[in-house]
Write a protein that holds these residues in place. Sequence first.
Motif, PDB file in Angstrom:
ATOM      1  N   ASN A  35       0.834  -1.203   0.000  1.00  0.00           N
ATOM      2  CA  ASN A  35       0.000   0.000   0.000  1.00  0.00           C
ATOM      3  C   ASN A  35       0.873   1.260   0.000  1.00  0.00           C
ATOM      4  O   ASN A  35       0.539   2.257  -0.649  1.00  0.00           O
ATOM      5  N   MET A  36       1.976   1.203   0.728  1.00  0.00           N
ATOM      6  CA  MET A  36       2.891   2.339   0.760  1.00  0.00           C
ATOM      7  C   MET A  36       3.465   2.607  -0.632  1.00  0.00           C
ATOM      8  O   MET A  36       3.554   3.759  -1.080  1.00  0.00           O
ATOM      9  N   ALA A  37       3.833   1.532  -1.336  1.00  0.00           N
ATOM     10  CA  ALA A  37       4.356   1.674  -2.694  1.00  0.00           C
ATOM     11  C   ALA A  37       3.304   2.273  -3.622  1.00  0.00           C
ATOM     12  O   ALA A  37       3.599   3.149  -4.450  1.00  0.00           O
ATOM     13  N   ASP A  38       2.061   1.816  -3.499  1.00  0.00           N
ATOM     14  CA  ASP A  38       0.975   2.353  -4.336  1.00  0.00           C
ATOM     15  C   ASP A  38       0.773   3.846  -4.064  1.00  0.00           C
ATOM     16  O   ASP A  38       0.592   4.647  -4.996  1.00  0.00           O
ATOM     17  N   LEU A  39       0.811   4.228  -2.792  1.00  0.00           N
ATOM     18  CA  LEU A  39       0.607   5.631  -2.440  1.00  0.00           C
ATOM     19  C   LEU A  39       1.746   6.503  -2.958  1.00  0.00           C
ATOM     20  O   LEU A  39       1.520   7.659  -3.358  1.00  0.00           O
ATOM     21  N   LEU A  40       2.958   5.993  -2.965  1.00  0.00           N
ATOM     22  CA  LEU A  40       4.074   6.751  -3.532  1.00  0.00           C
ATOM     23  C   LEU A  40       3.816   7.063  -5.004  1.00  0.00           C
ATOM     24  O   LEU A  40       4.026   8.197  -5.455  1.00  0.00           O
ATOM     25  N   GLU A  45       3.587  13.526  -7.833  1.00  0.00           N
ATOM     26  CA  GLU A  45       3.650  14.969  -8.101  1.00  0.00           C
ATOM     27  C   GLU A  45       3.724  15.767  -6.807  1.00  0.00           C
ATOM     28  O   GLU A  45       4.469  16.761  -6.708  1.00  0.00           O
ATOM     29  N   THR A  46       2.986  15.350  -5.803  1.00  0.00           N
ATOM     30  CA  THR A  46       3.009  16.046  -4.513  1.00  0.00           C
ATOM     31  C   THR A  46       4.379  15.951  -3.859  1.00  0.00           C
ATOM     32  O   THR A  46       4.911  16.939  -3.330  1.00  0.00           O
ATOM     33  N   ILE A  47       4.969  14.759  -3.914  1.00  0.00           N
ATOM     34  CA  ILE A  47       6.289  14.566  -3.302  1.00  0.00           C
ATOM     35  C   ILE A  47       7.327  15.431  -3.999  1.00  0.00           C
ATOM     36  O   ILE A  47       8.151  16.097  -3.347  1.00  0.00           O
ATOM     37  N   ILE A  48       7.305  15.447  -5.328  1.00  0.00           N
ATOM     38  CA  ILE A  48       8.279  16.247  -6.082  1.00  0.00           C
ATOM     39  C   ILE A  48       8.079  17.728  -5.796  1.00  0.00           C
ATOM     40  O   ILE A  48       9.056  18.489  -5.655  1.00  0.00           O
ATOM     41  N   LYS A  49       6.824  18.156  -5.684  1.00  0.00           N
ATOM     42  CA  LYS A  49       6.546  19.557  -5.361  1.00  0.00           C
ATOM     43  C   LYS A  49       7.150  19.933  -4.012  1.00  0.00           C
ATOM     44  O   LYS A  49       7.765  21.003  -3.862  1.00  0.00           O
ATOM     45  N   MET A  81      11.980   3.917  -4.947  1.00  0.00           N
ATOM     46  CA  MET A  81      11.495   3.711  -3.574  1.00  0.00           C
ATOM     47  C   MET A  81      10.365   2.691  -3.564  1.00  0.00           C
ATOM     48  O   MET A  81      10.356   1.757  -2.741  1.00  0.00           O
ATOM     49  N   ALA A  82       9.405   2.882  -4.458  1.00  0.00           N
ATOM     50  CA  ALA A  82       8.260   1.962  -4.513  1.00  0.00           C
ATOM     51  C   ALA A  82       8.722   0.555  -4.875  1.00  0.00           C
ATOM     52  O   ALA A  82       8.258  -0.433  -4.293  1.00  0.00           O
ATOM     53  N   GLY A  83       9.656   0.461  -5.821  1.00  0.00           N
ATOM     54  CA  GLY A  83      10.174  -0.839  -6.203  1.00  0.00           C
ATOM     55  C   GLY A  83      10.890  -1.527  -5.054  1.00  0.00           C
ATOM     56  O   GLY A  83      10.762  -2.746  -4.869  1.00  0.00           O
ATOM     57  N   GLY A  84      11.634  -0.732  -4.280  1.00  0.00           N
ATOM     58  CA  GLY A  84      12.316  -1.298  -3.117  1.00  0.00           C
ATOM     59  C   GLY A  84      11.345  -1.841  -2.095  1.00  0.00           C
ATOM     60  O   GLY A  84      11.567  -2.917  -1.508  1.00  0.00           O
ATOM     61  N   SER A 156      10.138  17.274   2.095  1.00  0.00           N
ATOM     62  CA  SER A 156      10.070  15.949   1.471  1.00  0.00           C
ATOM     63  C   SER A 156       9.701  14.888   2.498  1.00  0.00           C
ATOM     64  O   SER A 156       8.834  14.040   2.254  1.00  0.00           O
ATOM     65  N   ASN A 157      10.338  14.944   3.657  1.00  0.00           N
ATOM     66  CA  ASN A 157      10.102  13.917   4.671  1.00  0.00           C
ATOM     67  C   ASN A 157       8.714  14.010   5.282  1.00  0.00           C
ATOM     68  O   ASN A 157       8.115  12.989   5.637  1.00  0.00           O
ATOM     69  N   ARG A 158       8.189  15.216   5.411  1.00  0.00           N
ATOM     70  CA  ARG A 158       6.821  15.349   5.915  1.00  0.00           C
ATOM     71  C   ARG A 158       5.827  14.710   4.950  1.00  0.00           C
ATOM     72  O   ARG A 158       4.866  14.044   5.364  1.00  0.00           O
ATOM     73  N   ALA A 159       6.056  14.907   3.654  1.00  0.00           N
ATOM     74  CA  ALA A 159       5.165  14.294   2.664  1.00  0.00           C
ATOM     75  C   ALA A 159       5.248  12.773   2.728  1.00  0.00           C
ATOM     76  O   ALA A 159       4.230  12.065   2.680  1.00  0.00           O
ATOM     77  N   LEU A 160       6.457  12.257   2.866  1.00  0.00           N
ATOM     78  CA  LEU A 160       6.639  10.808   2.939  1.00  0.00           C
ATOM     79  C   LEU A 160       6.088  10.235   4.235  1.00  0.00           C
ATOM     80  O   LEU A 160       5.546   9.124   4.258  1.00  0.00           O
ATOM     81  N   ALA A 161       6.212  11.000   5.328  1.00  0.00           N
ATOM     82  CA  ALA A 161       5.670  10.542   6.612  1.00  0.00           C
ATOM     83  C   ALA A 161       4.159  10.347   6.522  1.00  0.00           C
ATOM     84  O   ALA A 161       3.608   9.381   7.081  1.00  0.00           O
TER      85      ALA A 161
END
Length: 418
Positions: A35-40, A45-49, A81-84, A156-161
Amino acid sequence: MDIDRTIRQMARDARQAAGVMGCCATDRKNQALTNMADLLAQQTETIIKENRKDLKRAGEAGLSSAMVDRLTVSGQTIAAMAGGLREVAAYPDPVGTMGETQVRPNGLRVSKMRIPLGVIGIIYESRPNVTIDAAGLCLKSGNAVILRGGSEALHSNRALAGIIGQALKSVGLPAQAAQVVPMEDRAAINALLLQDDFVDLIIPRGGEGLIRFVAENSRIPVLKHYKGVCHVFVDQSADLQMAENICYNAKVQRPGVCNAMETLLVHQQVAPDFLPAMARRYDTAGVQLRGCPETCAILPGIPPATDADWPAEYLDLILAVRVVANMDDAMAHIARYGSNHTEAIVTSDYRRAHRFVRDVDASVVLVNASTRFNDGGQLGLGAEMGISTSKLHAFGPMGLNELTTQKFVVLGDGQVRA
């Protein structure tokens, strides 16, 4: 915000979550990672922003090119990241696996079971991908994790969190199993290092200064990796075209990482043929060479190396070069200046290769391959937590098994000790 109180509450929550994760079924952990990979992928676009905000601040702060390279997130980075995560989900779960059983003379059956470490604190600079890699590995291995990224990667880390928490909640697991420290203040690091009541291990990833600071101030055991001073030794029997390809890749493919070559050692018998061709190839890539007197005699015009060059971790297109009399000299140089990280030999002599592998003290020793292969993904571990250059309790790339320990399990049928 009271930093000490906030960090202590995070550590206490992580300890409770670790109890849940340690007993969690494999399928449930794998679903959280998937699910984490799917959400990434969905929120690329949000993460890159958010990452662009960090890159803008990095430019204004004058961060080095190596730091900016580690900080940058692209669509390819997110896909990796998603692949990992998917790869880690597909790996066997180490938790609960049993080792070989030994039967004692009194009939007791003794074996060992793999169990999580508990709560792991990760302190790192730049590299937002560490947030995902570390969370995925810790969760799959049944641990809880507290992630404290650098202030330069805050957005970046807040978005990933948010993505990590959403994925955990989607399968009914506590979001506190993977928490990102929300404040920039460096005092948060000091506070985390004092939580020995709740945190079992600290893993710092970053520059030597950060790692030494953590090691000197932590009440919690620290897994250290000070720097990567990696060498390639070109032996007298080396295939010189192979050596060229390996040495080029080890320095140029990605110079700003810890497994890039920083010093090239060349046997004196092949140096006159090898170094001019190698130097021409390095010149096309913009590599700056610094050489010992013998190297400078073969390559006139390059600056001489100083005493400060041999132990240097450049993390840039700079390379120290030394001509050595034999393999003993090469190994003595490595023993003096190496950092127990990655060492390689290019040779066609089996006996010298075997001796190099046996005698060189490094977490990964390679024969006829680039130092860039000291990487969890490349060595079949999936995503990695980092590369440990200390030997307790792991040495080299840290994958799932390295994030567990073992307890003894003893099965009897009524035995009592006389």
